[in-house]
Design a protein around this motif. Structure first.
Motif, PDB file in Angstrom:
ATOM      1  N   TYR A 273      -2.118   8.321  -7.124  1.00 50.75           N
ATOM      2  CA  TYR A 273      -2.026   7.320  -5.782  1.00 50.75           C
ATOM      3  C   TYR A 273      -0.323   7.619  -5.495  1.00 50.75           C
ATOM      4  CZ  TYR A 273      -1.723   3.391  -2.847  1.00 50.75           C
ATOM      5  OH  TYR A 273      -1.937   2.298  -1.718  1.00 50.75           O
TER       6      TYR A 273
ATOM      7  N   PHE B  52      -9.013   6.246  -3.082  1.00 50.07           N
ATOM      8  CA  PHE B  52      -8.346   5.415  -4.194  1.00 50.07           C
ATOM      9  C   PHE B  52      -9.596   4.835  -4.998  1.00 50.07           C
ATOM     10  CE2 PHE B  52      -6.452   1.067  -5.408  1.00 50.07           C
ATOM     11  CZ  PHE B  52      -5.658   1.551  -6.679  1.00 50.07           C
TER      12      PHE B  52
ATOM     13  N   LEU C  69      -4.684  -2.543  -6.837  1.00 54.07           N
ATOM     14  CA  LEU C  69      -3.285  -1.926  -7.115  1.00 54.07           C
ATOM     15  C   LEU C  69      -2.926  -2.955  -8.091  1.00 54.07           C
ATOM     16  CD1 LEU C  69      -1.623  -0.882  -3.916  1.00 54.07           C
ATOM     17  CD2 LEU C  69      -2.236   0.565  -5.788  1.00 54.07           C
TER      18      LEU C  69
ATOM     19  N   PHE D 159       3.570   1.811  -3.225  1.00 56.92           N
ATOM     20  CA  PHE D 159       3.126   2.148  -4.533  1.00 56.92           C
ATOM     21  C   PHE D 159       3.011   3.563  -4.664  1.00 56.92           C
ATOM     22  CE2 PHE D 159       2.641  -2.134  -5.552  1.00 56.92           C
ATOM     23  CZ  PHE D 159       2.397  -2.163  -7.029  1.00 56.92           C
TER      24      PHE D 159
ATOM     25  N   ASN E  70      -4.473  -4.046  -2.295  1.00 55.50           N
ATOM     26  CA  ASN E  70      -3.646  -4.877  -2.808  1.00 55.50           C
ATOM     27  C   ASN E  70      -3.956  -5.337  -4.211  1.00 55.50           C
ATOM     28  OD1 ASN E  70      -0.711  -6.153  -0.905  1.00 55.50           O
ATOM     29  ND2 ASN E  70      -2.354  -4.427  -0.181  1.00 55.50           N
TER      30      ASN E  70
ATOM     31  N   ALA F 117       5.164   2.546  -9.023  1.00 54.38           N
ATOM     32  CA  ALA F 117       4.144   1.699  -9.442  1.00 54.38           C
ATOM     33  C   ALA F 117       4.475   1.770 -11.144  1.00 54.38           C
ATOM     34  CB  ALA F 117       2.804   2.567  -9.360  1.00 54.38           C
TER      35      ALA F 117
ATOM     36  N   VAL G  95      -3.696  -0.568 -11.189  1.00 54.73           N
ATOM     37  CA  VAL G  95      -2.276  -0.010 -11.465  1.00 54.73           C
ATOM     38  C   VAL G  95      -1.111  -0.774 -12.462  1.00 54.73           C
ATOM     39  CG1 VAL G  95      -0.367   1.240 -10.192  1.00 54.73           C
ATOM     40  CG2 VAL G  95      -2.707   1.246  -9.436  1.00 54.73           C
TER      41      VAL G  95
ATOM     42  N   MET H  53       0.747  -1.247   0.005  1.00 56.03           N
ATOM     43  CA  MET H  53       0.051   0.042  -0.099  1.00 56.03           C
ATOM     44  C   MET H  53       0.892   1.148  -0.042  1.00 56.03           C
ATOM     45  SD  MET H  53      -2.665   1.058   3.007  1.00 56.03           S
ATOM     46  CE  MET H  53      -3.182   2.811   3.019  1.00 56.03           C
TER      47      MET H  53
END
Length: 316
Positions: A169, A231, A155, A43, A152, A49, A159, A40
């Motif tokens: 982010y 997010f 992401l 990133f 998670n 990322a 991402v 978390m």
């Protein structure tokens, strides 16, 4: 980010040991929690990322999902709560969204798979049997673990695999952000206090005896409520709705209303008063995200609202 992660893990370790937790149960729990928290925060570091996505492609998202699943396996084995049904439920929660993201590989962000993925992750996190999946210690960390695992997975899917741009982010600070953050908080507070009391939704009831817990509560609200919701609803939903509608205004207002309706089951169904106030709050959170391009800024506004509500008001 590594320093922040280490500090939070160390503080959590001291707090848990002070309350008498220890042994392999605690070590397994700390390992899983530490991994999810690391992803978390890492990133949010500049370039991480994009670097992972560029280097590993969609395979990086699959690898991240697999690592998240293995972290749960460590938790379940270490806490003696392993069960085939639990493991299967977590496997579906992790790998179904990743498979959905992989199916949209050649499509631009905002495809139907993206919205279905968003809804699926939100429904599973909000209504899933979290205390059954995370039974140790006594279900006390079920909410935190569910939120972190969902984050998670999101992401990994959005991402790394889908490479959605413009999420914001990251943790940082920009020019005039203080004006946007505290301006949004101030104006919304004026509206929410008057409207909330008129609707008999809140009443002034300061919890003076609880202020010593302010630092811990504020951190928990920011990292486990405000940040994940910003997010989801701003960085992803408002972002992709704006692209799909080809209108920032339409994406902003639609995401705000959907944010409001996501609270309809809170404190009894249907809670229309909560929907109204949360929708208005979503407008201000979305405005902050639009002005700053960062979920960090909108999450600060979100956390300030929740913290002040928690310590100064009682919901009726």
């Amino acid at each position: 980010m590594l320093g922040l992660w280490a500090g939070l893990c160390l503080a959590g370790t001291f707090y848990a040991t002070w309350h008498g937790y220890g042994g392999h149960h605690f070590l397994a729990t700390l390992t899983a929690f530490g991994f999810y928290l690391l992803v978390m925060l890492l990133f949010a570091a500049r370039g991480v990322a994009d670097g992972l996505a560029a280097r590993f492609g969609p395979g990086g998202g699959i690898a991240l999902g697999t690592a998240a699943f293995l972290a749960y396996l460590i938790y379940s084995l270490g806490t003696n709560t392993f069960g085939i049904l639990r493991l299967g439920a977590v496997a579906i929660f992790v790998f179904a969204p990743i498979a959905l993201a992989a199916s949209a590989e050649r499509q631009a962000p905002g495809a139907w798979q993206d919205f279905l993925l968003l809804v699926g992750v939100w429904v599973a996190a909000k209504f899933g049997p979290s205390r059954w999946v995370w039974p140790y210690p006594g279900g006390l960390l079920a909410y935190a673990f569910t939120v972190l695992l969902a984050l998670n997975v999101a992401l990994a899917a959005f991402v790394v695999m889908r490479r959605v741009n413009g999420i914001g982010y990251s943790i940082g600070w920009g020019r005039r952000w203080g004006l946007y953050v505290f301006g949004a908080f101030g104006v919304f507070s004026c509206i929410a206090i008057v409207l909330g009391q008129a609707l008999h939704f809140i009443s002034f009831s300061p919890q003076w005896g609880s202020w010593k817990a302010l630092p811990f509560t504020a951190l928990a609200i920011f990292f486990l409520t405000a940040w994940p919701e910003e997010f989801l609803f701003r960085g992803l939903l408002q972002n992709m709705l704006s692209r799909a509608c080809k209108s920032d205004l339409a994406g902003w207002w639609t995401a705000s209303v959907l944010f409001g309706f996501s609270h309809i089951t809170n404190m009894g169904f249907p809670n229309w008063r909560y929907v109204v106030l949360a929708s208005i709050a979503g407008i201000f959170y979305g405005w902050t995200w639009r002005k700053t391009g960062s979920i960090f800024a909108s999450a600060i506004v979100h956390a300030l609202v929740d913290v002040f509500w928690h310590f100064l008001f009682r919901s009726g």
